[in-house]
Design a protein around this motif. Structure first.
Motif, short mmCIF file in Angstrom:
data_model
loop_
_atom_site.label_atom_id
_atom_site.label_comp_id
_atom_site.label_asym_id
_atom_site.label_seq_id
_atom_site.Cartn_x
_atom_site.Cartn_y
_atom_site.Cartn_z
N ARG A 43 34.59 26.04 46.78
CA ARG A 43 34.01 26.88 45.76
C ARG A 43 35.09 27.56 44.92
O ARG A 43 36.07 28.08 45.45
N VAL A 44 34.87 27.61 43.62
CA VAL A 44 35.75 28.38 42.74
C VAL A 44 35.37 29.85 42.85
O VAL A 44 34.20 30.21 42.67
N VAL A 45 36.34 30.68 43.17
CA VAL A 45 36.06 32.11 43.34
C VAL A 45 36.65 32.96 42.21
O VAL A 45 36.34 34.14 42.10
N HIS A 46 37.48 32.33 41.39
CA HIS A 46 38.07 33.10 40.28
C HIS A 46 38.54 32.13 39.20
O HIS A 46 39.08 31.07 39.50
N ARG A 47 38.30 32.52 37.94
CA ARG A 47 38.84 31.75 36.80
C ARG A 47 39.49 32.73 35.86
O ARG A 47 39.00 33.84 35.68
N GLU A 48 40.57 32.29 35.26
CA GLU A 48 41.28 33.20 34.36
C GLU A 48 42.16 32.40 33.40
O GLU A 48 42.76 31.41 33.78
N ARG A 49 42.18 32.86 32.16
CA ARG A 49 43.16 32.35 31.19
C ARG A 49 44.31 33.34 31.16
O ARG A 49 44.09 34.54 30.98
N VAL A 50 45.51 32.83 31.37
CA VAL A 50 46.70 33.67 31.32
C VAL A 50 47.46 33.29 30.05
O VAL A 50 48.21 32.30 30.02
N GLU A 51 47.18 34.04 28.99
CA GLU A 51 47.71 33.65 27.67
C GLU A 51 49.23 33.64 27.64
O GLU A 51 49.85 32.79 26.99
N SER A 52 49.85 34.60 28.37
CA SER A 52 51.31 34.67 28.35
C SER A 52 51.96 33.42 28.92
O SER A 52 53.05 33.02 28.52
N ASP A 53 51.28 32.77 29.87
CA ASP A 53 51.81 31.54 30.46
C ASP A 53 51.22 30.28 29.83
O ASP A 53 51.62 29.17 30.17
N GLY A 54 50.25 30.45 28.96
CA GLY A 54 49.62 29.29 28.33
C GLY A 54 48.84 28.42 29.30
O GLY A 54 48.84 27.19 29.18
N VAL A 55 48.16 29.06 30.26
CA VAL A 55 47.40 28.30 31.25
C VAL A 55 46.01 28.88 31.46
O VAL A 55 45.76 30.05 31.21
N GLU A 56 45.13 28.00 31.92
CA GLU A 56 43.86 28.44 32.48
C GLU A 56 43.86 28.00 33.92
O GLU A 56 44.27 26.88 34.24
N GLU A 57 43.42 28.89 34.79
CA GLU A 57 43.42 28.55 36.21
C GLU A 57 42.05 28.73 36.81
O GLU A 57 41.24 29.54 36.35
N ALA A 58 41.78 27.94 37.85
CA ALA A 58 40.59 28.10 38.68
C ALA A 58 41.08 28.15 40.12
O ALA A 58 41.82 27.27 40.55
N LEU A 59 40.66 29.20 40.83
CA LEU A 59 41.07 29.35 42.22
C LEU A 59 39.96 28.86 43.13
O LEU A 59 38.83 29.37 43.08
#
Ligand code: CO
Length: 146
Positions: A43-59
């Motif tokens: 299950r994905v428990v967190h999603r976030e775009r980190v603009e400073s790193d130029g990434v989108e992540e799904a945990l």
């Protein structure tokens, strides 16, 4: 289970108290999420775009740790360069530490190379610093303080 002393260090792992996450660079974040969900029921428990790193992540939760699926949000992000040069796969290992600054200083004191000269904000409100893979046996290390 881990014995933690007054400095926050665990007995066995020293400053490294847990594996926080294993990060995997992917081209299609939705496809990667669907793979972990469909194949393993994870299950994905967190999603976030980190603009400073130029990434989108799904945990994706795995016990007390995460698989961090990472995809670039712009062409000049480090993860975009990584994908272009090496393709999809293991990108970095995040180790949980009680004190990011102290762990980073220890890297410097022991002749390691750092990417971040000082701790900085990471995702989920964490404080992080990256250690250069060239002086860490080929693995990009992220020090993660919650
Ligand atoms: Co990370």
């Amino acid at each position: 289970m881990s014995a933690v002393d007054s400095t926050g260090s665990s007995a066995a792992g020293g400053m490294l108290t847990e594996i926080d996450h294993v990060a995997i660079a992917v081209r299609d974040l939705e496809a990667a999420i669907a793979y972990y969900a469909g194949t393993f029921g994870a299950r994905v428990v967190h999603r976030e775009r980190v603009e400073s790193d130029g990434v989108e992540e799904a945990l994706v939760q795995v016990a007390d740790s995460y698989v961090q699926l990472l995809t670039p949000t712009r062409d000049d992000s480090p993860v975009a360069k990584y994908l272009a040069q090496r393709g999809e796969g293991l990108h970095h290992v995040g180790y949980r530490v009680a004190d990011c600054a102290a762990a980073l200083q220890s890297v410097k004191d022991h002749g390691g190379r750092v990417i971040d000269e000082a701790p900085r904000p990471g995702s989920r409100g964490t404080t992080v610093a990256f250690v250069h893979p060239k002086a860490a046996f080929g693995t990009l290390i992220e020090l993660v303080q919650e």
